[in-house]
Design a protein around this motif. Structure first.
Motif, PDB file in Angstrom:
ATOM      1  N   LYS A 142       0.802  -1.222   0.000  1.00 13.95           N
ATOM      2  CA  LYS A 142       0.000   0.000   0.000  1.00 13.95           C
ATOM      3  C   LYS A 142       0.840   1.278   0.000  1.00 13.95           C
ATOM      4  CE  LYS A 142      -3.740  -2.511   0.438  1.00 13.95           C
ATOM      5  NZ  LYS A 142      -4.615  -2.727  -0.729  1.00 13.95           N
ATOM      6  N   THR A 143       2.108   1.171   0.392  1.00 13.34           N
ATOM      7  CA  THR A 143       2.944   2.368   0.490  1.00 13.34           C
ATOM      8  C   THR A 143       3.103   3.036  -0.872  1.00 13.34           C
ATOM      9  OG1 THR A 143       4.189   1.312   2.270  1.00 13.34           O
ATOM     10  CG2 THR A 143       5.150   3.278   1.301  1.00 13.34           C
ATOM     11  N   VAL A 144       2.964   4.341  -0.910  1.00 12.24           N
ATOM     12  CA  VAL A 144       3.130   5.107  -2.145  1.00 12.24           C
ATOM     13  C   VAL A 144       4.597   5.088  -2.570  1.00 12.24           C
ATOM     14  CG1 VAL A 144       2.990   7.433  -3.141  1.00 12.24           C
ATOM     15  CG2 VAL A 144       1.174   6.593  -1.624  1.00 12.24           C
ATOM     16  N   LEU A 145       4.850   4.965  -3.866  1.00 10.09           N
ATOM     17  CA  LEU A 145       6.207   5.083  -4.400  1.00 10.09           C
ATOM     18  C   LEU A 145       6.414   6.526  -4.836  1.00 10.09           C
ATOM     19  CD1 LEU A 145       8.888   3.754  -5.252  1.00 10.09           C
ATOM     20  CD2 LEU A 145       7.851   3.294  -7.473  1.00 10.09           C
ATOM     21  N   GLY A 146       7.321   7.222  -4.176  1.00  8.43           N
ATOM     22  CA  GLY A 146       7.599   8.617  -4.479  1.00  8.43           C
ATOM     23  C   GLY A 146       8.794   8.746  -5.410  1.00  8.43           C
ATOM     24  N   ILE A 147       8.614   9.426  -6.527  1.00 10.15           N
ATOM     25  CA  ILE A 147       9.678   9.584  -7.518  1.00 10.15           C
ATOM     26  C   ILE A 147      10.285  10.972  -7.352  1.00 10.15           C
ATOM     27  CG2 ILE A 147      10.253   9.475  -9.965  1.00 10.15           C
ATOM     28  CD1 ILE A 147       7.626   7.839 -10.322  1.00 10.15           C
ATOM     29  N   GLU A 148      11.590  11.009  -7.083  1.00 11.91           N
ATOM     30  CA  GLU A 148      12.252  12.246  -6.660  1.00 11.91           C
ATOM     31  C   GLU A 148      12.841  13.046  -7.822  1.00 11.91           C
ATOM     32  OE1 GLU A 148      15.895  13.659  -3.660  1.00 11.91           O
ATOM     33  OE2 GLU A 148      15.189  11.585  -3.634  1.00 11.91           O
ATOM     34  N   THR A 149      12.674  14.354  -7.767  1.00 17.17           N
ATOM     35  CA  THR A 149      13.384  15.235  -8.699  1.00 17.17           C
ATOM     36  C   THR A 149      14.866  15.236  -8.337  1.00 17.17           C
ATOM     37  OG1 THR A 149      13.000  17.199  -7.317  1.00 17.17           O
ATOM     38  CG2 THR A 149      11.381  16.729  -9.050  1.00 17.17           C
ATOM     39  N   MET A 150      15.732  15.264  -9.365  1.00 19.92           N
ATOM     40  CA  MET A 150      17.165  15.092  -9.149  1.00 19.92           C
ATOM     41  C   MET A 150      17.952  16.370  -9.448  1.00 19.92           C
ATOM     42  SD  MET A 150      17.022  12.165  -7.925  1.00 19.92           S
ATOM     43  CE  MET A 150      18.783  12.020  -7.675  1.00 19.92           C
ATOM     44  N   GLY A 151      19.194  16.418  -8.929  1.00 24.14           N
ATOM     45  CA  GLY A 151      19.950  17.657  -8.943  1.00 24.14           C
ATOM     46  C   GLY A 151      21.040  17.785  -9.982  1.00 24.14           C
ATOM     47  N   LYS A 152      21.387  16.696 -10.665  1.00 26.22           N
ATOM     48  CA  LYS A 152      22.475  16.752 -11.643  1.00 26.22           C
ATOM     49  C   LYS A 152      21.912  16.764 -13.059  1.00 26.22           C
ATOM     50  CE  LYS A 152      25.761  14.464  -8.567  1.00 26.22           C
ATOM     51  NZ  LYS A 152      26.602  13.280  -8.323  1.00 26.22           N
ATOM     52  N   VAL A 153      22.552  17.513 -13.919  1.00 27.22           N
ATOM     53  CA  VAL A 153      22.077  17.674 -15.291  1.00 27.22           C
ATOM     54  C   VAL A 153      22.020  16.343 -16.025  1.00 27.22           C
ATOM     55  CG1 VAL A 153      22.607  18.768 -17.508  1.00 27.22           C
ATOM     56  CG2 VAL A 153      22.881  20.060 -15.382  1.00 27.22           C
ATOM     57  N   ASN A 154      22.966  15.430 -15.727  1.00 24.51           N
ATOM     58  CA  ASN A 154      23.009  14.151 -16.445  1.00 24.51           C
ATOM     59  C   ASN A 154      22.194  13.052 -15.753  1.00 24.51           C
ATOM     60  OD1 ASN A 154      24.609  13.521 -14.264  1.00 24.51           O
ATOM     61  ND2 ASN A 154      26.470  13.103 -15.436  1.00 24.51           N
ATOM     62  N   GLN A 155      21.289  13.457 -14.852  1.00 22.40           N
ATOM     63  CA  GLN A 155      20.361  12.518 -14.237  1.00 22.40           C
ATOM     64  C   GLN A 155      18.965  12.718 -14.804  1.00 22.40           C
ATOM     65  OE1 GLN A 155      21.072  13.773 -10.147  1.00 22.40           O
ATOM     66  NE2 GLN A 155      21.830  11.731  -9.626  1.00 22.40           N
ATOM     67  N   LEU A 156      18.222  11.625 -14.914  1.00 21.78           N
ATOM     68  CA  LEU A 156      16.802  11.738 -15.187  1.00 21.78           C
ATOM     69  C   LEU A 156      16.149  12.293 -13.924  1.00 21.78           C
ATOM     70  CD1 LEU A 156      14.817  10.913 -17.506  1.00 21.78           C
ATOM     71  CD2 LEU A 156      14.353   8.843 -16.173  1.00 21.78           C
ATOM     72  N   GLY A 157      15.170  13.169 -14.089  1.00 22.98           N
ATOM     73  CA  GLY A 157      14.502  13.659 -12.883  1.00 22.98           C
ATOM     74  C   GLY A 157      14.238  15.145 -12.847  1.00 22.98           C
ATOM     75  N   THR A 158      13.995  15.763 -14.010  1.00 27.69           N
ATOM     76  CA  THR A 158      13.454  17.119 -13.995  1.00 27.69           C
ATOM     77  C   THR A 158      12.037  17.037 -13.432  1.00 27.69           C
ATOM     78  OG1 THR A 158      12.454  16.966 -16.189  1.00 27.69           O
ATOM     79  CG2 THR A 158      14.764  17.716 -16.085  1.00 27.69           C
TER      80      THR A 158
END
Length: 285
Positions: A142-158
């Motif tokens: 039941k726990t929600v999966l939280g997808i995090e915004t990332m800090g490096k340009v070469n990471q996925l996660g804008t």
């Protein structure tokens, strides 16, 4: 409802005060006047099932909202198919740990796009998360999966990439790391309106409830032209972002986020500073 504040992991002061086990963390956080805590398993999960369950009970006893940070070695967008498969298994293990803790949300990093295009990375992450959503459903987690915004340009996660990935399943929610967003765009978050636009984007793409109950990370972060370099403390007056404009945005919008502080060693003190700034912003309304 109002915003909740707490540290990510155990601060230096906790250890200096004699804290030896995370079992003591909920009581320490409560004593400091805070009401949230993120269990950090970034380097892997080594705690026993018994300890995780006991921490969950302590958090409930002290009315502390618990979240769980999954291992950093999870890579939703890995170019290696077997690593993406393993990432789903690590998410399963994290979901079980979150269940033992009775955590509200488990936070995951997206992965790299250094060797591939952002479009391909997003495709890989979409495949991994689609499989993860099915796994969570099959196992009754039941726990929600939280997808995090990332800090490096070469990471996925804008922010836009995270919101796109969250549309895969209603089991997913965005986790906005304001320090990461500020670092990847080299100081973009300055005004109250800058922060309000983030909440507006979430509401428009996913729905108002996601913006109203957002799980967040906040810290000041040093950055270069490639984005995030290292986490700082609130003593920094160079890199930011500053929390006061976000406090005003939260008060103006009437939202109730949970904000986890990830300052380098001073996360509890800085979380309390954020809570006081937020209360001051509410009082001025």
């Amino acid at each position: 409802m109002s915003a909740k504040f707490g540290p990510g992991g155990n601060c230096d002061a906790f250890k200096l005060a004699g804290g030896r086990s995370t079992l003591q963390a909920p009581g320490y956080v409560k004593k400091r006047g805070l009401d949230a805590y993120e269990y950090e398993a970034g380097n892997g999960l080594s705690a026993s099932e018994e300890l995780l369950a006991a921490i969950g009970l302590k958090a409930k006893e002290h009315n502390i909202a618990l979240s769980f940070h999954t291992p950093y070695f999870i890579s939703l967008s890995s170019v290696e198919p077997e690593k993406r498969v393993k990432s789903v298994e690590y998410i399963r293990q994290s979901a079980y740990a979150s269940k033992l803790l009775d955590a509200n949300i488990m936070v995951v990093h997206c992965g790299s796009c250094a060797k591939i295009s952002r479009e391909t990375a997003l495709e890989y992450a979409t495949e991994t998360l689609t499989n993860a959503a099915q796994m969570l459903e099959d196992n009754g987690f039941k726990t929600v999966l939280g997808i995090e915004t990332m800090g490096k340009v070469n990471q996925l996660g804008t922010l836009d990439e995270v919101l796109t990935l969250c549309q895969i399943s209603d089991k997913f929610a965005p986790v906005v790391d304001f320090g990461h967003l500020n670092a990847r765009d080299r100081g973009v978050l300055k005004t109250t309106d800058d922060f309000k636009r983030i909440f507006d984007a979430i509401s428009q793409k996913l729905g108002a409830k996601y913006a109203e109950n957002l799980h967040c990370h906040f810290s000041k972060i040093m950055y270069t032209e490639m984005g995030e370099k290292k986490h700082l403390t609130f003593e920094d007056d160079v890199y930011g972002p500053d929390f006061e404009p976000l406090a005003k945005a939260i008060a103006d919008l009437g939202v109730s986020p949970t904000i986890i502080c990830e300052s380098a060693g001073t996360q509890t003190d800085d979380a309390l500073a954020m809570k006081l700034m937020y209360e001051n912003a509410i009082a001025k309304k």
